[in-house]
Enzyme design. Structure first.
Site, PDB file in Angstrom:
ATOM      1  N   THR A  50      -3.613  24.837 -28.909  1.00  0.00           N
ATOM      2  CA  THR A  50      -4.354  25.951 -29.495  1.00  0.00           C
ATOM      3  C   THR A  50      -3.681  27.291 -29.176  1.00  0.00           C
ATOM      4  OG1 THR A  50      -6.394  24.696 -29.191  1.00  0.00           O
ATOM      5  CG2 THR A  50      -6.622  27.047 -29.633  1.00  0.00           C
ATOM      6  N   GLY A 102       0.535  24.095 -22.844  1.00  0.00           N
ATOM      7  CA  GLY A 102       1.113  22.898 -23.427  1.00  0.00           C
ATOM      8  C   GLY A 102       1.004  21.704 -22.504  1.00  0.00           C
ATOM      9  N   LEU A 103      -0.070  20.950 -22.617  1.00  0.00           N
ATOM     10  CA  LEU A 103      -0.302  19.775 -21.780  1.00  0.00           C
ATOM     11  C   LEU A 103      -0.226  18.485 -22.590  1.00  0.00           C
ATOM     12  CD1 LEU A 103      -1.239  18.290 -19.200  1.00  0.00           C
ATOM     13  CD2 LEU A 103      -3.598  18.828 -19.874  1.00  0.00           C
ATOM     14  N   SER A 137     -15.545  12.222 -23.900  1.00  0.00           N
ATOM     15  CA  SER A 137     -16.815  11.839 -23.273  1.00  0.00           C
ATOM     16  C   SER A 137     -16.620  10.676 -22.313  1.00  0.00           C
ATOM     17  CB  SER A 137     -17.843  11.466 -24.352  1.00  0.00           C
ATOM     18  OG  SER A 137     -18.183  12.602 -25.132  1.00  0.00           O
ATOM     19  N   PRO A 182       2.110  13.442 -27.650  1.00  0.00           N
ATOM     20  CA  PRO A 182       1.762  12.360 -28.570  1.00  0.00           C
ATOM     21  C   PRO A 182       1.343  11.064 -27.873  1.00  0.00           C
ATOM     22  CG  PRO A 182       3.704  13.512 -29.373  1.00  0.00           C
ATOM     23  CD  PRO A 182       3.389  14.094 -28.022  1.00  0.00           C
ATOM     24  N   GLU A 224     -10.444  18.755 -24.027  1.00  0.00           N
ATOM     25  CA  GLU A 224     -10.633  19.027 -22.597  1.00  0.00           C
ATOM     26  C   GLU A 224     -11.317  17.868 -21.878  1.00  0.00           C
ATOM     27  OE1 GLU A 224     -10.748  22.549 -20.788  1.00  0.00           O
ATOM     28  OE2 GLU A 224     -10.290  23.815 -22.503  1.00  0.00           O
ATOM     29  N   GLY A 276      -2.694  11.872 -23.940  1.00  0.00           N
ATOM     30  CA  GLY A 276      -3.877  12.691 -24.163  1.00  0.00           C
ATOM     31  C   GLY A 276      -4.792  12.595 -22.961  1.00  0.00           C
ATOM     32  N   GLY A 332     -30.496  19.299 -46.175  1.00  0.00           N
ATOM     33  CA  GLY A 332     -30.349  18.455 -47.356  1.00  0.00           C
ATOM     34  C   GLY A 332     -29.007  18.655 -48.029  1.00  0.00           C
TER      35      GLY A 332
END
Length: 392
Positions: free
Chosen positions: A161, A125-126, A377, A129, A374, A132, A350
């Site tokens: 997760t 749990g890192l 970018s 709200p 994690e 991030g 397609g």
């Protein structure tokens, strides 16, 4: 001379997991995905194979492998499905690894055997709200109650997760604690500590599952803590060391995510080669068209380079050498390669690429989070530039 050929035992493991993914996961996962159900039987079988214990010592129920071995498995799983792959990645690198790296002997013997067997899942749990990418902006607090010798936790975590499955056993929570809590003094200065919170602890509430774009067969929840009390012995490592702990966990986890992203990128190649040989238009397979051939060639190039990047980062980590920059490069390149390959694979398919019954539709839905989770970018580019000595 640099040699990226696998050792025989690594090649055997990769072949075994590839067959498992093809024969067991592929036929079933589409239904789990569309119904947004957690694939308990698949996870149990992965546990019986020893996959959850790969990088942990045998004395705690592990397989005695290393992080490179874990990466090989994650890549093969993600070639077929990312929900299953992220379930394993989060259980190992986020759920069990903090206890292995920072836990006391008692904590290791209490939790690791069940985590290594897959009988129990752990979570980390890192994210919050308002915190991030700025993980240091933690708002969750933990105060020490001397009368009961307990930590009292209050706060909220999001996007966690493996935190709400029927087999989730614990969540390691980062929380603000007074920096001199262990001395009994009061101080306005606060630092981050990590605390193990078992599932079912009063005051620990697990919210319903998120409605997600992708990873729909994995478990992701919001967690809240209201005067949640756990024994003081549940502190993970030294007080105030939580920030340093999760930085290390994230550095290592980026290699795992890079391997997973490489698997998704390669899975897009696999499906595109298969489809372009089977699909006919204007009297011949669409794979005979140079436009399709060039797309697939570029996709294979991206998957190949992504693999080399995470192999290199993992080899440095396993050798005990600095690997922060290499992990960031691998995570950045492989996640963007996965997005590019998923887009091209969908285009090659397609209209069928827009149908959820085709694997590439799952790949397209699953790929974007790889550029976010994690470390975004943008964060990876920050890390790389810092490692190069650029001005801060």
């Amino acid at each position: 001379m640099l040699d990226h050929r696998l050792e025989p035992e690594h090649e055997e493991l990769r072949r075994t997991v590839r067959e498992f993914a093809r024969d067991v996961i592929a036929p079933k996962i589409g239904e789990f995905y569309e119904q947004e159900e957690f694939p308990y039987e698949i996870v149990r079988e992965m546990g019986r194979m020893g996959l959850f214990g790969l990088p942990f010592p045998e004395e705690y129920g592990g397989m005695g492998g290393d992080y490179f071995t874990l990466g090989l498995v994650l890549e093969e799983l993600a070639r077929v499905d990312s929900s299953v792959a992220i379930t394993l990645e989060a259980a190992v690198s986020l759920g069990a690894m903090p206890i292995h790296l920072f836990g006391t002997e008692e904590q290791k013997r209490t939790w690791l055997p069940k985590l290594c067997s897959g009988e129990m899942l752990g979570a980390f749990g890192l994210t919050e709200p308002e915190g991030g990418s700025d993980a240091g902006a933690t708002r969750t607090t933990a105060r020490y109650d001397r009368e009961t010798d307990e930590w009292v936790i209050n706060g909220t975590k999001c996007f966690i997760t493996n935190s709400g499955t029927d087999i989730t056993g614990l969540v390691t929570v980062t929380a603000l604690t007074p920096s001199d809590e262990d001395s009994g003094k009061t101080s306005p200065t606060r630092s981050i500590s990590s605390i193990i919170v078992p599932t079912g602890t009063p005051g620990f509430t697990v919210s319903k599952k998120y409605s997600k774009v992708g990873w729909n067969a994995s478990d992701t929840r919001e967690l809240s803590f209201t005067d949640c009390r756990v024994p003081a012995a549940n502190l993970l490592g030294a007080p105030g060391r939580g920030y340093a702990q999760f930085l290390r966990i994230l550095d290592e986890g980026r290699i795992a995510i890079a391997a997973l992203a490489t698997g998704l990128a390669q899975g897009c190649v696999d499906e595109s080669v298969r489809y372009s040989a089977e699909r006919h238009a204007f009297g011949r397979p669409i794979g005979a068209n140079q436009a399709i051939q060039f797309k697939v060639a570029d996709m294979e190039m991206r998957a190949h380079l992504a693999r080399l990047a995470w192999y290199h980062a993992a080899s440095k980590m396993v050798a005990g050498e600095p690997f922060k920059k290499e992990a960031a490069i691998a995570k950045l390149y492989s996640s963007e390669a996965a997005v590019d390959n998923a887009r091209e694979a969908t285009q090659i398919h397609g209209g069928y690429g827009f149908m959820n019954e085709f694997p590439v539709a799952r790949f397209w839905r699953d790929c974007k989070i790889l550029e976010i989770g994690e470390g975004t970018s943008e964060v990876q580019r920050m890390l790389i530039s810092r490692e190069l000595g650029m001005p801060s």
